[in-house]
Design a protein around this motif. Structure first.
Motif, PDB file in Angstrom:
ATOM      1  N   VAL A  90      -9.494 -20.216 -76.472  1.00  0.00           N
ATOM      2  CA  VAL A  90      -8.716 -20.307 -75.245  1.00  0.00           C
ATOM      3  C   VAL A  90      -8.969 -19.071 -74.387  1.00  0.00           C
ATOM      4  CG1 VAL A  90      -6.373 -20.384 -74.314  1.00  0.00           C
ATOM      5  CG2 VAL A  90      -6.962 -21.770 -76.299  1.00  0.00           C
ATOM      6  N   GLU A  91      -9.041 -17.915 -75.015  1.00  0.00           N
ATOM      7  CA  GLU A  91      -9.256 -16.662 -74.275  1.00  0.00           C
ATOM      8  C   GLU A  91     -10.638 -16.651 -73.612  1.00  0.00           C
ATOM      9  OE1 GLU A  91      -6.153 -16.439 -77.146  1.00  0.00           O
ATOM     10  OE2 GLU A  91      -8.266 -16.814 -77.554  1.00  0.00           O
ATOM     11  N   GLU A  92     -11.649 -17.081 -74.357  1.00  0.00           N
ATOM     12  CA  GLU A  92     -13.007 -17.122 -73.804  1.00  0.00           C
ATOM     13  C   GLU A  92     -13.073 -18.099 -72.635  1.00  0.00           C
ATOM     14  OE1 GLU A  92     -17.535 -17.642 -75.536  1.00  0.00           O
ATOM     15  OE2 GLU A  92     -15.879 -18.505 -76.669  1.00  0.00           O
ATOM     16  N   PHE A  93     -12.486 -19.265 -72.813  1.00  0.00           N
ATOM     17  CA  PHE A  93     -12.464 -20.280 -71.768  1.00  0.00           C
ATOM     18  C   PHE A  93     -11.737 -19.757 -70.524  1.00  0.00           C
ATOM     19  CE2 PHE A  93     -10.820 -23.933 -69.530  1.00  0.00           C
ATOM     20  CZ  PHE A  93     -11.882 -24.828 -69.544  1.00  0.00           C
ATOM     21  N   ARG A  94     -10.582 -19.147 -70.752  1.00  0.00           N
ATOM     22  CA  ARG A  94      -9.772 -18.626 -69.646  1.00  0.00           C
ATOM     23  C   ARG A  94     -10.542 -17.589 -68.837  1.00  0.00           C
ATOM     24  NH1 ARG A  94      -6.229 -14.466 -68.266  1.00  0.00           N
ATOM     25  NH2 ARG A  94      -4.386 -15.162 -67.126  1.00  0.00           N
ATOM     26  N   GLY A  95     -11.204 -16.661 -69.522  1.00  0.00           N
ATOM     27  CA  GLY A  95     -11.946 -15.616 -68.828  1.00  0.00           C
ATOM     28  C   GLY A  95     -13.038 -16.182 -67.939  1.00  0.00           C
ATOM     29  N   ILE A  96     -13.805 -17.116 -68.464  1.00  0.00           N
ATOM     30  CA  ILE A  96     -14.898 -17.698 -67.685  1.00  0.00           C
ATOM     31  C   ILE A  96     -14.353 -18.602 -66.585  1.00  0.00           C
ATOM     32  CG2 ILE A  96     -16.899 -19.238 -67.821  1.00  0.00           C
ATOM     33  CD1 ILE A  96     -17.467 -17.898 -70.570  1.00  0.00           C
ATOM     34  N   TYR A  97     -13.274 -19.305 -66.865  1.00  0.00           N
ATOM     35  CA  TYR A  97     -12.629 -20.157 -65.856  1.00  0.00           C
ATOM     36  C   TYR A  97     -12.170 -19.298 -64.668  1.00  0.00           C
ATOM     37  CZ  TYR A  97      -9.606 -23.817 -63.929  1.00  0.00           C
ATOM     38  OH  TYR A  97      -9.015 -24.750 -63.105  1.00  0.00           O
ATOM     39  N   LEU A  98     -11.499 -18.198 -64.965  1.00  0.00           N
ATOM     40  CA  LEU A  98     -10.997 -17.332 -63.888  1.00  0.00           C
ATOM     41  C   LEU A  98     -12.132 -16.681 -63.108  1.00  0.00           C
ATOM     42  CD1 LEU A  98      -7.926 -15.719 -65.671  1.00  0.00           C
ATOM     43  CD2 LEU A  98      -7.911 -17.510 -63.907  1.00  0.00           C
ATOM     44  N   GLU A  99     -13.200 -16.316 -63.788  1.00  0.00           N
ATOM     45  CA  GLU A  99     -14.364 -15.752 -63.098  1.00  0.00           C
ATOM     46  C   GLU A  99     -14.994 -16.791 -62.177  1.00  0.00           C
ATOM     47  OE1 GLU A  99     -17.371 -13.522 -61.559  1.00  0.00           O
ATOM     48  OE2 GLU A  99     -15.527 -12.851 -62.548  1.00  0.00           O
TER      49      GLU A  99
END
Length: 108
Positions: A90-99
């Motif tokens: 979830v953290e990896e997905f969130r970071g790339i999503y926000l970028e």
């Protein structure tokens, strides 16, 4: 309205995978390809409802709406299986999503 996010959805998918571990192939990168293809079939089923029933019926007819939402749920279930298959947190997905969102906000 309570938040229903990826973390909860992924936990639900883990429970489902555990329950049927003797019947289903385990999630893995190879299985992720199959899950993605199944997800695409579900997208087609949702699009089919839109095409055959129309937007108005999805918005106004309870049965059509429930059917459409069920197909959307199927899409999300397979989507989460794909993420789990490739070990995407979830953290990896969130970071790339926000970028990606940040870049999109500057795009046009």
């Amino acid at each position: 309205m309570a938040d229903f996010g990826f973390q909860e959805m992924q936990e639900i998918q883990r429970q489902l995978q555990e329950k049927y571990k003797d019947k289903w192939n385990p999630l893995s990168p190879e299985q992720g390809k199959d899950q993605l293809m199944w997800m695409m079939i579900e997208v087609g089923e949702a699009a089919d409802i839109m095409k055959k029933e129309g937007v108005r019926k999805i918005m106004e007819d309870a049965g059509t709406r429930a059917h459409f939402i069920e197909e959307m749920v199927d899409i999300m279930m397979y989507y989460n299986d794909v993420l789990l298959s490739y070990g995407i947190s979830v953290e990896e997905f969130r970071g790339i999503y926000l970028e990606k969102h940040r870049r999109n906000m500057k795009r046009w």
